[in-house]
Motif scaffolding. Structure first.
Motif, PDB file in Angstrom:
ATOM      1  N   SER B   8      34.619  40.885  34.558  1.00  0.00           N
ATOM      2  CA  SER B   8      35.355  42.051  35.007  1.00  0.00           C
ATOM      3  C   SER B   8      34.389  42.882  35.824  1.00  0.00           C
ATOM      4  N   GLY B   9      34.865  43.391  36.909  1.00  0.00           N
ATOM      5  CA  GLY B   9      33.947  44.113  37.766  1.00  0.00           C
ATOM      6  C   GLY B   9      34.477  45.476  38.097  1.00  0.00           C
ATOM      7  N   ASN B  10      33.623  46.453  38.184  1.00  0.00           N
ATOM      8  CA  ASN B  10      34.095  47.739  38.654  1.00  0.00           C
ATOM      9  C   ASN B  10      33.631  48.009  40.055  1.00  0.00           C
ATOM     10  N   VAL B  11      32.805  47.128  40.596  1.00  0.00           N
ATOM     11  CA  VAL B  11      32.378  47.283  41.980  1.00  0.00           C
ATOM     12  C   VAL B  11      32.472  45.930  42.661  1.00  0.00           C
ATOM     13  N   ARG B  49      38.114  43.533  43.468  1.00  0.00           N
ATOM     14  CA  ARG B  49      36.753  43.641  42.923  1.00  0.00           C
ATOM     15  C   ARG B  49      36.514  42.585  41.838  1.00  0.00           C
TER      16      ARG B  49
END
Lengths: 290, 290, 290, 290, 290, 290
Positions: B8-11, B49
């Protein structure tokens, strides 16, 4: 010589019932445990067999029928979940037996790493073997985050065994810079983005040689094969892939073994990917098994 | 004690952590409330993202790596649900700040209306700005069923601000007769159906000028991008869109800002659309941020 | 210049930013390579975090808010694909560190085997530890088709370490006859089919003791959690599972560690499973972290 | 007190309300009971109408608007489930009435067998009728596993009625060897794989003649139309199909009747197939109804 | 020449054709622009109508048939996308007209905010109106991130208009602490988690009074209604909701208006949610329209 | 006695290989052509077999293993698409053979009409046969829109053959008023809504008699079985259905034949329905085959 299938499916349509009389042997390799992105290809072979029931038995491309050739579907090799090393050994042993019995191995994956032992055994039998590899990805890593047994490494490993100049990759559109550099520096052939046109140029240079054909379904654009672990846009159409298979079929190479890998049904609720894989496999059988 | 997440990515992958050092700034605009057909693009930026984690960092098209450039992902701008007017003001204010800090705005939608304030602010800074617009739809309405703030209007509004002759639309295959008429009568460029070939002709005429590139993912055929609000068959392939981005990257225009909009993940259970958007965005970053 | 994102999250909602001040530490274990049926739980932790953004911060069940407690989300532990042995070591090492720092480990799976090192480390610190295990499956095998490291074995292994009479399983409705026999003969508690009522009877006997709570989401009926690897009908409702968590929260046991595992998002296009897992995890945090 | 609905439609967009004034009449044939693979096309006509609400009313391909022509949507013919014989009679009777009233029948399927009575009635009225047939499959069987009324037989039956040399099939890529042989031996035209180029050659030879155009949506590649019963890779793009429709529209043939069949919405959660079918139908209306 | 369609419907099954003779009027409110999580409920009314075609016309619960009552389906109110204020005004105006004509308004959402003008108008006509509200969420906010027109606010607004002691909420399991506090402090009734039992206690106290019944489909557990914007586990079963509707039907209250909202079809590929909503709406019609 | 399967699947897990030694014979009936709503159950048997591979072989409910009983899976009976009359004859002939060989027929549908010939043949052998029928629908019509061979009619037809007082329906929640009236007036038992409690009352009255058990999967609530043609909310849980099967297993009736029908996999992407059907069928085998 009949495995209890692991996930489903019976046999590929029109499979013969006598191992002894078969020229080619179909087998599934339901392994997906080293993939770095979406797993699920373990269910590929079963669903490809299921979809084969909807196929016509005749190819208007090759003007040939499944009754014209002899093959036997041995089911899925039972593989130990999460143990890549042992799985590869089991696959290698099975393929060695097939080759020793004079059969053409016709594998269905599973992740791409399952092709490695099949290619290795085929190379052991045929010292002048060439590899024809269609894929979106280079698969030339030496390891993936520390793991040498990864779905990112099989082409590198076979290239090191038989010599990079005997490996021909087509349709490649993803990889690390280092992988492309290594291929170029070591004389390995990589056709970026395209398959059919460069293949037409290469095939005559391989005339008379035994080849192993390994196709990762993700060489197709995601539009044509959404049901795979790592979709990567900018790929080829199913028409180009069919034409490429037919080009090999009509060339002067001798197909000593082949496989189709990375079909992961769960990502494609329309089921077009397994149907496509099933038709591609029919064309490979009709084109490669003489 | 903080891991780089695996899935999971936030950027966006490889985003820098220092706003000050960045040449480009990525930001999401999770707005979908004026669309007339299927909403859902508010979830586009987050899933693009997430998908970026599966990307290679190297582009074999441009022979460039993400480490070669500097960008910062600022996250999603919080927008008030159902209030288009206020949302556009918030986006405009943020983009104005970026431009004032010398950054290239790199937006992710959201519906196409979010591009309007970004284009307006970029035009305010660069008086000779040209717009390169790739889309299935003209987006040239003055209103939609009485609403001037609609996802069918942004190109009309920016054309009226900077002059229709500075706006170049490509790939258009849907619109009202009146929209096509207005474009023709006012000197705006529209290439129907195709993108790459007409773009090759136009780009030299824009040499040296700043351009804003806005891509609606539905310029792609639904086969290549089913996960969008308004699918419209007869579109271009992802290969053509990639090549078009590369054509701009290699031309003599200067990209002053860009965005990719209308990715609506829920309509594509195969996730090919977010994966494709993620790769397209990587190529835009590598090609447009020098 | 960094927004709190609206629709994609890299941390569970309201996570603190200071590891030092946290009483509990959340961590993901994106491993799914030993499962015998459908893989995909590696994406569980990321999607549970994403879904947490849609949660209310207040629990009307416990009359408590997330601001009332202190926790830190450490992200996903990077694990080597397809290598179970090494993965378990990495998890064990991380949990050991947490316990040594006085934190409550709060894990998210991944397949159930990831709970094993966490339970082992917690037992190493608390010699009188009891295990509360909610699951559809016994997970009491000694091996699965020859593999001792399998998602079918973790409860057997921890039972052998801390003594079967310290392990309490609830909701069990699938397993081999030998597994049920082993449990009965060795004094391990198994409540078949139900969770809440037997739990109410057991909890008073554990008063004052440290417990580790491990919940396999498939203890829920498939109606309530279709997004998991091995769905098994005849399970409990989400109401019963919530009430069971609250029963533990209000009892006199001390929760020394806990986890929620086997969420596999791809099998649930409605996304109800990740939303449910996210709410369950909120209630576990609010109920177990004092 | 009755609103034009916003998101559900019972008629194709812009349908007139007066049967008498219409030049063409749209009707659905919700039958799917003789298919050998995946049923579901009975829901095709309803969902194509629903999707039509999202269409623009103007075609930039033909520079024509729906207001320029006159048609009436008569709804779906009620057909007895599981009774093919009676269903075909009902369809035939309705089409006969339309032709007798001077209308152009514009049908939506339903499986391909529903085209048979429409073609038969049209041929009865126009003795010099030619059939233009676009499909992945030959549909030239005389029976399917003993059943003469099957979705694999309609082209054979109409060919036998009007003479094989009056039937032109395009895009064919699947069938039995015997079907291809029969066509060749009896002077029926089959263009394998392609549609547009061979159509350009054939159309001038049909100048001045009445034609019935029957399009099976599976002539499209599965990438462009996953929502159909029998997907078959290697097909044409939606661009080629649109261009083929326009080629007919601009030729000197007179379209006496037409249909679009085999849209099965359930296999395509992205809904691209019904949206595509809806746009194709708009182009057929605009191009074929003068 | 117009068939009753078989699989697509533009009106709820058995709708009368004469507004004047109807006792109740059905109308859709396709608005979803203020939701904070997943949009898509604009397609709810259309798909509920479509699903109604599969319903039996008889209720074995109430022993009553649709032919026993008189209602008229007016279609969907056209609402301006992204403009909440104007949309609410349009809904309010329409409902005022219905009430003035002596009709029972029977609305289908759309997000929950659409219930507000209907409740307001009904309260304007019936000063002693009580609200029966079934929902997972309190909907008692005064604003959502600054927006007073939000799907989180309608119950607060109507409570402020008619007095909180006239509002009865059931099944509530999510909200901010402040919302529960406000309700308790102001004499509003909230039954947490359950519907049927508390409803049985309340109904006798409302005997003889006019009530407006508003049901948010998410009062159901996600297992029973995955196709909604904000799924929240721990809800009631469809059996309990059916029984609750029947309880009202058999009580001594007089239903002056009602609605069913928040059905978002795209999140439920199984289509069970629209089928369930369709049956619930049939029971509401049969039970509430005398 | 081994059919070539029609759609997929090999055999139900642990099926014996010797027809002669089997006490029960499993067979699939892939017919779905008379259904009035969503077809697709033809794929039920194949996918139930596929899912059976994921089952445990032991039932903790009955404390019995599949190795304790003897059964043989004969595959799917090949049925002529779209021809209901002929299909029923083929099924009847096969079941007659099984009964004549002393086998218990154990069928998997397919639509509910396939149960008719199996019930008829079993009744022909056992004159005192009773029918235990679990379903959401009465299935008591004499015809459906003119067709006497419809999935809405099988219970009526068998009731007329063996006498309505020998037919016991449970869980019914949908039907025409006339159907309920007919049952009541003719002494047929119908338990509305519930299964387990009324079954407990009825079973003792059937002690010693042969019974045929026919279960339509839609007796389950859609939450528990979304993958069926006609979902109907307000149904029972899978726990109640399991308990009902066990109740019969422990009673003094003798099960002379049984089936499970109407599983339509395509409507359930989570695959919970086929997994549930597979477990239900295991319990039926373990409970009914002594």
């Amino acid at each position: 010589m009949r495995f209890e299938e692991a996930y489903s499916g019976n046999v590929f349509i029109k499979s013969g019932t006598d191992y002894g009389k078969a020229d080619a042997v179909i087998y599934g390799m339901p392994m997906d445990w080293t993939v770095s992105w979406r797993p699920g290809s373990r269910f590929g072979p079963g669903r490809i067999r299921e979809a084969s029931i909807g196929l016509e038995e005749y190819s208007p491309y090759l003007d040939r029928e499944l009754d014209d050739i002899r093959y036997f579907d041995a089911g899925d090799i039972p593989l130990p979940f999460g143990n890549a090393e042992k799985s590869l050994k089991l696959i290698g042993g099975f393929v060695r037996q097939l080759l020793s019995d004079g059969k053409i191995p016709a594998g269905m994956g599973g992740e791409h790493l399952v092709s490695l032992p099949a290619m290795q055994e085929t190379a052991a039998k045929y010292p002048d073997l060439a590899i024809i590899h269609m894929d979106a990805h280079t698969d030339l890593r030496t390891e993936y985050e520390g793991e040498p047994l990864s779905h990112s490494t099989p082409i590198r490993k076979i290239a090191e065994q038989i010599g990079p100049h005997n490996v021909y990759s087509f349709g490649i559109r993803s990889g690390m810079k280092e992988e492309f550099d290594w291929a170029r520096e070591n004389g390995m052939h990589i056709s970026k983005f395209d398959v059919l046109e460069p293949l037409k140029e290469i095939l005559p240079t391989l005339a008379g040689r035994p080849v192993y054909v390994t196709i990762d379904i993700d060489v197709l654009d995601p539009a044509h094969a959404p049901g795979t672990g790592t979709v990567d846009c900018g790929g080829i159409t199913s028409r180009e892939l069919l034409a490429s298979i037919h080009e090999i079929a009509r060339s002067d190479v001798r197909v000593a073994g082949f496989d189709l890998v990375e079909v992961a049904p769960v990502f494609d609720p329309s089921e077009q990917t397994v149907n496509t894989a099933s038709k591609l496999f029919r064309e490979m059988l009709l084109g490669f098994v003489k």
